[in-house]
Design a protein around this motif. Sequence first.
Motif, short mmCIF file in Angstrom:
data_model
loop_
_atom_site.label_atom_id
_atom_site.label_comp_id
_atom_site.label_asym_id
_atom_site.label_seq_id
_atom_site.Cartn_x
_atom_site.Cartn_y
_atom_site.Cartn_z
N ASP A 24 -40.30 0.83 -15.03
CA ASP A 24 -41.29 2.06 -15.04
C ASP A 24 -40.24 3.28 -14.81
O ASP A 24 -40.87 4.35 -15.34
N CYS A 25 -39.38 3.41 -13.96
CA CYS A 25 -38.65 4.70 -13.62
C CYS A 25 -37.65 4.98 -14.69
O CYS A 25 -36.67 6.01 -14.61
N GLU A 26 -37.19 3.96 -15.71
CA GLU A 26 -36.13 4.14 -16.39
C GLU A 26 -36.28 5.39 -17.47
O GLU A 26 -37.33 5.66 -17.76
N GLY A 27 -35.39 6.30 -17.52
CA GLY A 27 -35.41 7.73 -18.07
C GLY A 27 -36.33 8.61 -17.57
O GLY A 27 -36.04 9.78 -18.03
N ARG A 28 -36.49 8.37 -16.19
CA ARG A 28 -37.06 9.56 -15.56
C ARG A 28 -36.10 10.08 -14.48
O ARG A 28 -35.46 9.12 -13.65
N ARG A 29 -36.01 11.30 -14.25
CA ARG A 29 -35.23 11.76 -13.27
C ARG A 29 -35.77 11.71 -11.86
O ARG A 29 -37.08 12.25 -11.78
N ILE A 30 -35.17 11.33 -11.06
CA ILE A 30 -35.60 11.16 -9.74
C ILE A 30 -34.83 12.12 -8.74
O ILE A 30 -33.41 11.92 -8.56
N ILE A 31 -35.11 13.25 -8.16
CA ILE A 31 -34.49 14.20 -7.50
C ILE A 31 -34.77 14.02 -6.05
O ILE A 31 -35.89 14.19 -5.65
N CYS A 32 -33.69 13.82 -4.97
CA CYS A 32 -33.96 13.87 -3.73
C CYS A 32 -33.76 15.49 -3.32
O CYS A 32 -32.88 16.01 -3.21
N LEU A 33 -34.81 15.72 -2.32
CA LEU A 33 -34.86 17.09 -1.91
C LEU A 33 -34.37 17.22 -0.55
O LEU A 33 -34.00 18.25 -0.05
N GLY A 34 -34.00 16.26 -0.10
CA GLY A 34 -33.48 16.18 1.49
C GLY A 34 -34.21 16.89 2.47
O GLY A 34 -33.86 17.66 3.24
N ILE A 35 -35.72 16.82 2.53
CA ILE A 35 -36.48 17.23 3.36
C ILE A 35 -36.87 16.17 4.39
O ILE A 35 -37.88 15.46 4.06
#
Length: 114
Positions: free
Chosen positions: A71-82
């Motif tokens: 499901d997450c293929e092709g989606r950008r996942i960005i870690c905010l480090g919060i």
Amino acid sequence: MKVLFVCTENRMRSPTAEKVFRDYPGVEARSAGIGFTSENYVEAHLIRWADIIFVMEKRHREYIRNKFKDDCEGRRIICLGIPDEYNYMDYDLVDLLKDRVTPYLKGSKISGED
């Protein structure tokens, strides 16, 4: 742009992010948590809905990658480090979110992964 914010229990960080960016021009925002007692548990349909996914910690990104691999293929996942040390709508949390998320919503950082 459809944006999903993910934290652990969907009680403080990700709902704050959803509220902050809900009215951002051109953005539809939702939030979810990875914990089983989350207010809104992250599910495959939310991952597929999102154009970009912001997670608060690296472990949230790994959880999504492992549980929702297809499901997450092709989606950008960005870690905010919060870290999980803020209350809902805490002024410092709002400032951090604005500083870390806004550049991605301006269209300059949509492809790739952080």
